[in-house]
Scaffold this active site. Structure first.
Site, PDB file in Angstrom:
ATOM      1  N   LYS A 153     -10.423   0.657  17.705  1.00 28.79           N
ATOM      2  CA  LYS A 153      -9.308   1.075  18.564  1.00 28.79           C
ATOM      3  C   LYS A 153      -9.614   0.745  20.030  1.00 28.79           C
ATOM      4  O   LYS A 153      -8.730   0.324  20.779  1.00 28.79           O
ATOM      5  CB  LYS A 153      -9.042   2.558  18.385  1.00 28.79           C
ATOM      6  CG  LYS A 153      -8.486   2.889  16.994  1.00 28.79           C
ATOM      7  CD  LYS A 153      -8.583   4.372  16.688  1.00 28.79           C
ATOM      8  CE  LYS A 153      -7.969   4.706  15.340  1.00 28.79           C
ATOM      9  NZ  LYS A 153      -8.260   6.074  14.896  1.00 28.79           N
ATOM     10  N   GLY A 180       0.842  -1.190   0.000  1.00 23.92           N
ATOM     11  CA  GLY A 180       0.000   0.000   0.000  1.00 23.92           C
ATOM     12  C   GLY A 180       0.871   1.231   0.000  1.00 23.92           C
ATOM     13  O   GLY A 180       1.822   1.331   0.791  1.00 23.92           O
ATOM     14  N   ILE A 217       0.780   8.733  18.459  1.00 20.34           N
ATOM     15  CA  ILE A 217       0.928   8.709  19.924  1.00 20.34           C
ATOM     16  C   ILE A 217       1.378   7.322  20.389  1.00 20.34           C
ATOM     17  O   ILE A 217       0.723   6.324  20.107  1.00 20.34           O
ATOM     18  CB  ILE A 217      -0.405   9.046  20.639  1.00 20.34           C
ATOM     19  CG1 ILE A 217      -0.983  10.356  20.109  1.00 20.34           C
ATOM     20  CG2 ILE A 217      -0.211   9.104  22.144  1.00 20.34           C
ATOM     21  CD1 ILE A 217      -2.365  10.671  20.634  1.00 20.34           C
ATOM     22  N   VAL A 235      -3.619   2.563  16.605  1.00 24.70           N
ATOM     23  CA  VAL A 235      -4.402   3.282  17.622  1.00 24.70           C
ATOM     24  C   VAL A 235      -3.760   4.640  17.902  1.00 24.70           C
ATOM     25  O   VAL A 235      -2.594   4.719  18.295  1.00 24.70           O
ATOM     26  CB  VAL A 235      -4.499   2.473  18.931  1.00 24.70           C
ATOM     27  CG1 VAL A 235      -5.375   3.218  19.940  1.00 24.70           C
ATOM     28  CG2 VAL A 235      -5.060   1.086  18.673  1.00 24.70           C
ATOM     29  N   GLU A 282     -10.942   7.754   6.926  1.00 22.36           N
ATOM     30  CA  GLU A 282     -10.744   6.439   6.311  1.00 22.36           C
ATOM     31  C   GLU A 282     -11.266   6.491   4.877  1.00 22.36           C
ATOM     32  O   GLU A 282     -12.017   7.406   4.506  1.00 22.36           O
ATOM     33  CB  GLU A 282     -11.521   5.368   7.095  1.00 22.36           C
ATOM     34  CG  GLU A 282     -11.015   5.167   8.513  1.00 22.36           C
ATOM     35  CD  GLU A 282      -9.548   4.756   8.578  1.00 22.36           C
ATOM     36  OE1 GLU A 282      -9.166   3.767   7.939  1.00 22.36           O
ATOM     37  OE2 GLU A 282      -8.778   5.436   9.272  1.00 22.36           O
ATOM     38  N   GLY A 338      -2.745   7.067  15.988  1.00 25.46           N
ATOM     39  CA  GLY A 338      -1.686   7.517  15.087  1.00 25.46           C
ATOM     40  C   GLY A 338      -0.307   7.561  15.717  1.00 25.46           C
ATOM     41  O   GLY A 338       0.205   6.540  16.196  1.00 25.46           O
ATOM     42  N   GLY A 345      -3.316  11.268   9.958  1.00 29.17           N
ATOM     43  CA  GLY A 345      -2.511  11.971   8.957  1.00 29.17           C
ATOM     44  C   GLY A 345      -1.325  11.115   8.537  1.00 29.17           C
ATOM     45  O   GLY A 345      -0.831  10.291   9.320  1.00 29.17           O
TER      46      GLY A 345
HETATM   47  N1  LIG Z   1      -4.594   8.048   7.242  1.00 32.48           N
HETATM   48  C1  LIG Z   1      -4.468   8.031   8.575  1.00 32.48           C
HETATM   49  O1  LIG Z   1      -4.466   9.062   9.238  1.00 32.48           O
HETATM   50  C2  LIG Z   1      -4.269   6.734   9.283  1.00 32.48           C
HETATM   51  C3  LIG Z   1      -3.917   6.754  10.639  1.00 32.48           C
HETATM   52  C4  LIG Z   1      -3.741   5.550  11.345  1.00 32.48           C
HETATM   53  C5  LIG Z   1      -3.932   4.359  10.679  1.00 32.48           C
HETATM   54  N2  LIG Z   1      -4.298   4.364   9.368  1.00 32.48           N
HETATM   55  C6  LIG Z   1      -4.471   3.063   8.734  1.00 32.48           C
HETATM   56  O2  LIG Z   1      -3.445   2.907   7.761  1.00 32.48           O
HETATM   57  C7  LIG Z   1      -3.917   2.095   6.697  1.00 32.48           C
HETATM   58  C8  LIG Z   1      -3.745   2.848   5.401  1.00 32.48           C
HETATM   59  O3  LIG Z   1      -4.476   4.057   5.474  1.00 32.48           O
HETATM   60  P1  LIG Z   1      -4.288   5.233   4.397  1.00 32.48           P
HETATM   61  O4  LIG Z   1      -4.898   6.426   5.018  1.00 32.48           O
HETATM   62  O5  LIG Z   1      -2.876   5.284   3.923  1.00 32.48           O
HETATM   63  O6  LIG Z   1      -5.234   4.705   3.239  1.00 32.48           O
HETATM   64  P2  LIG Z   1      -5.132   5.003   1.679  1.00 32.48           P
HETATM   65  O7  LIG Z   1      -6.447   4.627   1.099  1.00 32.48           O
HETATM   66  O8  LIG Z   1      -4.605   6.378   1.438  1.00 32.48           O
HETATM   67  O9  LIG Z   1      -4.000   3.976   1.216  1.00 32.48           O
HETATM   68  C9  LIG Z   1      -4.195   2.615   1.002  1.00 32.48           C
HETATM   69  C10 LIG Z   1      -3.504   2.269  -0.306  1.00 32.48           C
HETATM   70  O10 LIG Z   1      -3.538   0.868  -0.474  1.00 32.48           O
HETATM   71  C11 LIG Z   1      -3.733   0.617  -1.873  1.00 32.48           C
HETATM   72  N3  LIG Z   1      -4.241  -0.744  -2.024  1.00 32.48           N
HETATM   73  C12 LIG Z   1      -5.492  -1.212  -1.870  1.00 32.48           C
HETATM   74  N4  LIG Z   1      -5.543  -2.519  -2.125  1.00 32.48           N
HETATM   75  C13 LIG Z   1      -4.294  -2.905  -2.454  1.00 32.48           C
HETATM   76  C14 LIG Z   1      -3.703  -4.127  -2.820  1.00 32.48           C
HETATM   77  N5  LIG Z   1      -4.419  -5.237  -2.915  1.00 32.48           N
HETATM   78  N6  LIG Z   1      -2.379  -4.150  -3.084  1.00 32.48           N
HETATM   79  C15 LIG Z   1      -1.644  -3.021  -3.001  1.00 32.48           C
HETATM   80  N7  LIG Z   1      -2.153  -1.813  -2.667  1.00 32.48           N
HETATM   81  C16 LIG Z   1      -3.456  -1.768  -2.404  1.00 32.48           C
HETATM   82  C17 LIG Z   1      -4.699   1.694  -2.304  1.00 32.48           C
HETATM   83  O11 LIG Z   1      -4.638   1.882  -3.700  1.00 32.48           O
HETATM   84  C18 LIG Z   1      -4.195   2.892  -1.528  1.00 32.48           C
HETATM   85  O12 LIG Z   1      -3.260   3.642  -2.240  1.00 32.48           O
HETATM   86  C19 LIG Z   1      -5.362   1.754   7.059  1.00 32.48           C
HETATM   87  O13 LIG Z   1      -5.378   0.528   7.753  1.00 32.48           O
HETATM   88  C20 LIG Z   1      -5.769   2.876   7.990  1.00 32.48           C
HETATM   89  O14 LIG Z   1      -6.805   2.510   8.851  1.00 32.48           O
HETATM   90  C21 LIG Z   1      -4.462   5.508   8.651  1.00 32.48           C
HETATM   91  N1  LIG Z   2      -9.425   7.813  10.255  1.00 33.94           N
HETATM   92  C1  LIG Z   2      -8.656   7.745  11.436  1.00 33.94           C
HETATM   93  C2  LIG Z   2      -7.197   7.656  11.120  1.00 33.94           C
HETATM   94  C3  LIG Z   2      -6.354   7.395  12.329  1.00 33.94           C
HETATM   95  O1  LIG Z   2      -6.510   6.101  12.790  1.00 33.94           O
HETATM   96  C4  LIG Z   2      -8.924   8.969  12.280  1.00 33.94           C
HETATM   97  O2  LIG Z   2      -9.539   9.912  11.787  1.00 33.94           O
HETATM   98  O3  LIG Z   2      -8.554   8.973  13.448  1.00 33.94           O
HETATM   99 NA    NA Z   3      -0.208   5.002  18.330  1.00 32.88          NA
END
Ligand SMILES: NC(=O)c1ccc[n+]([C@@H]2O[C@H](COP(=O)([O-])OP(=O)(O)OC[C@H]3O[C@@H](n4cnc5c(N)ncnc54)[C@H](O)[C@@H]3O)[C@@H](O)[C@H]2O)c1
Ligand SMILES: N[C@@H](CCO)C(=O)O
Ligand code: NA
Length: 449
Positions: free
Chosen positions: A207, A13, A138, A134, A192, A136, A306
Site C-alpha cells: 500500500k 473471485g 477510505i 489501499v 489476508e 479499504g 472487511g
Molecule cells: N478482505 C479485506 O478486508 C480486503 C480489503 C482490501 C482489499 N482486499 C483485497 O481483495 C482481494 C480479495 O480478498 P478477500 O479478502 O476477498 O480474499 P478471499 O480469500 O476471501 O477471496 C478470494 C476468492 O478468490 C477465489 N479464487 C482464488 N483463485 C481463483 C481463481 N483462479 N478463479 C476464481 N476464483 C479464485 C478464492 O477461492 C476465494 O474465494 C485481495 O486482493 C485482497 O488483498 C481485501
Molecule cells: N488484510 C488487509 C485488508 C485490507 O487491505 C488489512 O488487514 O488491512
Molecule cells: Na481506499
C-alpha cells in the site's frame, strides 16, 4: 437518459470481498443504474469452488474458468477480487486485450506490476481503478490522483493495515496475546489469505508503494519500501511506550526529502504520542495523513478492511469506470513523470527509542553516550533502571541517590533527537560490540511529534 443495454460485469473471485460486491450489485441495482446511466448486469462469476452455495447469485453465472470469462468479448468491466499475483495478473491483462476495463482490490499485484498493468490499460484505451487496494473503504487513491492533482504532496503517514492495527490495539488495551488477537482478526475477514502478509508488513508495504507512486508521481515498487513487521512488538515495548506518553502503531510513511529531489517509503512499528490522532485509531480502522504545500494537513479515516467496506470502494470504482465507458472516455492513468530518486532507509531522518541491557557499573553511561556522539546521534533523554544482582526485576532508579547496587544489570533507555537511520544503525552496531552492553532489547522509531 438511461441506456437500456446493460453494461456487463465479470466478477473474478467470490470470497470475503467478492460476495459483498455481488450482494450490493444486486440489492442496489436500480440506484447504480440511475447513477451510471445504464443498468449493470452481473454476467459471470469466476470461483474456485463451484459447489459452494452462494446466496443471491444465479448458479448459471458461476464458472471455474476465469480465463474464458474475461475473454468472452462482451464484458465491459472485470472486477478482480481473487488476490495474489497469478492468475490475477494474466486475467487482468487478458481483460484489457479483450476490451474490458478493470477494477481491482489487489495491492500485492499493483505494487509489483502496476506500471505494466497501467501500460496495458492505456494501450487498449481502458481503465484500471483500485481504490479498494489501499485502506479499504477510505477514499484515498481518488483524492490523491484527482482532488490533489494540482497540489504538491510532501508526506503521507498512516495506518494502512487493519489486521495489525486490530492486533496492536488488542494487545495494548486488553493485554491479549498476539495469536488470540490474530485469530479474531482472521475470523472477522480482515486478514489476508496468508496473514504473514499482514503481520510482516508486506500488505502495508504494498500500500505504501502504491501511495508513494501516486503522491510523488514516481514509480515506487514493493522492493523500494523498507519493511519491518510487528511480530516482535512485546508487552515490554508497550510499557516503554506508555512511560513516554506514547502507544505503538504499524505505520506506513512516504516522504519527500528536504530538497524535494528524492522520496522514501517505509513500514515499521513506531511509537506515537497519545495526543496524536493516529494513536486513537482503534480496531481494524485505518487513518492516513496527507501533507501538501497548498492544502496543508488532511486526514482520511475509516474502515480499512472487511468485506462490506472494501466492496464499497470496489462499487465506487465500478460506477466511475462504467460512466467512463458510456462517455467513451478513460480516467487518469499512471502518472510517473517526476521520476524522483527513491532513497534507501539509511537516508530517513527520525527519532529513536533504544532499550539496552547494560552492566551496572561506573563509566557505562559515559561509554554508551560516547558511541552515540561518535556516530553523530544526539541524545535527548536517558533513563536508567537497575536490576538487583541475581534478580531479573527492575527496581527504582535514583541515579547517584544510593539506589542502584553496583555489579548487577541495568536497563538503559535512550531517546534521541532526529538522526539519519544509517547513523542510528551504525550506533547500534557499535553498541553491540561493547562488553558492558549485554544486549539491545529493542529499537523503536518515534514518529508523529
Ligand atoms: N478482505 C479485506 O478486508 C480486503 C480489503 C482490501 C482489499 N482486499 C483485497 O481483495 C482481494 C480479495 O480478498 P478477500 O479478502 O476477498 O480474499 P478471499 O480469500 O476471501 O477471496 C478470494 C476468492 O478468490 C477465489 N479464487 C482464488 N483463485 C481463483 C481463481 N483462479 N478463479 C476464481 N476464483 C479464485 C478464492 O477461492 C476465494 O474465494 C485481495 O486482493 C485482497 O488483498 C481485501
Ligand atoms: N488484510 C488487509 C485488508 C485490507 O487491505 C488489512 O488487514 O488491512
Ligand atoms: Na481506499
Amino acid at each position: 437518459m438511461m441506456r437500456t443495454r446493460p453494461l456487463k460485469v465479470a466478477l473474478l473471485g467470490c470470497g470475503v470481498v467478492g460476495s459483498e460486491v455481488a450482494r450490493i450489485m444486486t440489492t442496489h441495482a436500480d440506484d447504480l443504474a440511475a447513477r451510471i446511466g445504464a443498468p449493470v448486469e452481473l454476467a459471470g462469476v469466476a470461483v474456485r469452488r463451484p459447489a459452494k452455495v452462494r446466496e443471491g447469485i444465479d448458479p448459471s453465472l458461476v464458472t471455474t474458468d476465469a480465463t474464458a470469462l474475461v475473454k468472452r468479448g462482451d464484458i465491459d468491466v472485470v472486477v478482480e477480487v481473487i488476490g495474489g499475483i497469478e492468475p490475477a495478473r494474466s486475467l487482468i491483462t487478458a481483460a484489457f486485450e479483450h476490451g474490458a476495463s478493470v477494477v481491482s482490490a489487489n495491492k500485492a499485484l499493483l505494487a509489483q506490476d502496476g506500471a505494466a498493468l497501467h501500460a496495458a490499460a492505456e494501450e487498449h484505451g481502458r481503465d484500471l481503478y483500485y481504490e479498494a487496494a489501499v485502506a479499504g473503504a477510505i477514499p484515498l487513491i481518488r483524492p490523491l490522483r484527482e482532488s490533489l492533482a494540482g497540489d504538491k504532496v510532501n508526506r503521507v503517514l498512516g495506518i494502512v493495515n487493519g489486521t495489525t492495527n486490530f492486533i496492536l490495539d488488542k494487545m495494548d488495551s486488553t493485554g491479549a496475546g498476539y495469536q488470540e488477537a490474530l485469530d479474531e482478526a482472521t475470523a472477522l475477514g480482515y486478514a489476508e489469505a496468508d496473514p504473514t502478509a499482514d503481520v510482516e508488513g508486506f500488505d502495508a508495504a504494498a500500500k505504501a508503494a502504491i501511495l508513494a507512486g501516486i503522491a510523488f508521481h514516481t514509480r515506487v515498487r514493493l522492493d523500494d519500501v523498507h519493511r519491518e513487521g510487528m511480530t516482535e512488538v512485546t508487552a515490554a515495548d508497550f510499557r516503554s511506550a506508555k512511560e513516554m506518553g506514547c502507544t505503538i502503531k504499524l505505520l506506513a510513511i512516504c516522504e519527500r526529502s528536504a530538497d524535494g529531489t528524492a522520496v522514501t517509503a517505509r513500514v515499521h512499528p513506531a511509537m506515537i504520542p497519545l495526543s496524536h490522532p493516529l494513536a486513537s485509531v482503534r480496531g481494524a480502522y485505518n487513518a492516513v495523513f496527507v501533507e501538501s504545500d497548498a492544502a496543508g494537513q488532511l486526514m482520511f479515516y475509516g474502515p480499512g478492511a472487511g468485506g462490506s467496506p472494501t466492496a464499497s470502494a470496489v462499487l465506487g470504482d465500478l460506477v466511475a469506470v462504467c460512466r467512463n465507458r458510456l462517455n467513451g472516455a478513460t480516467g487518469p492513468g499512471e502518472s510517473a513523470y517526476a521520476d524522483l530518486t527513491v532513497s534507501p532507509m539509511g537516508e530517513v531522518v527520525t527519532r529513536y527509542h533504544i532499550s539496552l541491557d547494560v552492566a551496572d557499573k561506573p563509566g557505562v553511561l559515559a561509554q554508551v553516550a560516547t558511541v552515540f556522539a561518535e556516530h553523530g546521534v544526539s541524545i535527548d533523554t536517558v533513563r536508567q533502571q537497575s536490576r538487583n544482582p541475581g534478580s531479573g526485576d527492575a527496581v527504582a532508579i535514583e541515579q547517584g541517590g544510593g539506589g542502584p547496587r553496583e555489579g548487577g544489570e541495568a536497563s538503559l533507555v535512550v531517546v534521541t533527537h532526529r538522526a539519519f537511520d544509517a547513523s542510528l544503525s551504525g550506533t547500534v552496531e557499535a553498541l553491540r560490540k561493547l562488553d558492558t552492553v549485554r544486549g539491545v532489547a529493542s529499537i523503536m522509531r518515534v514518529e508523529g511529534e
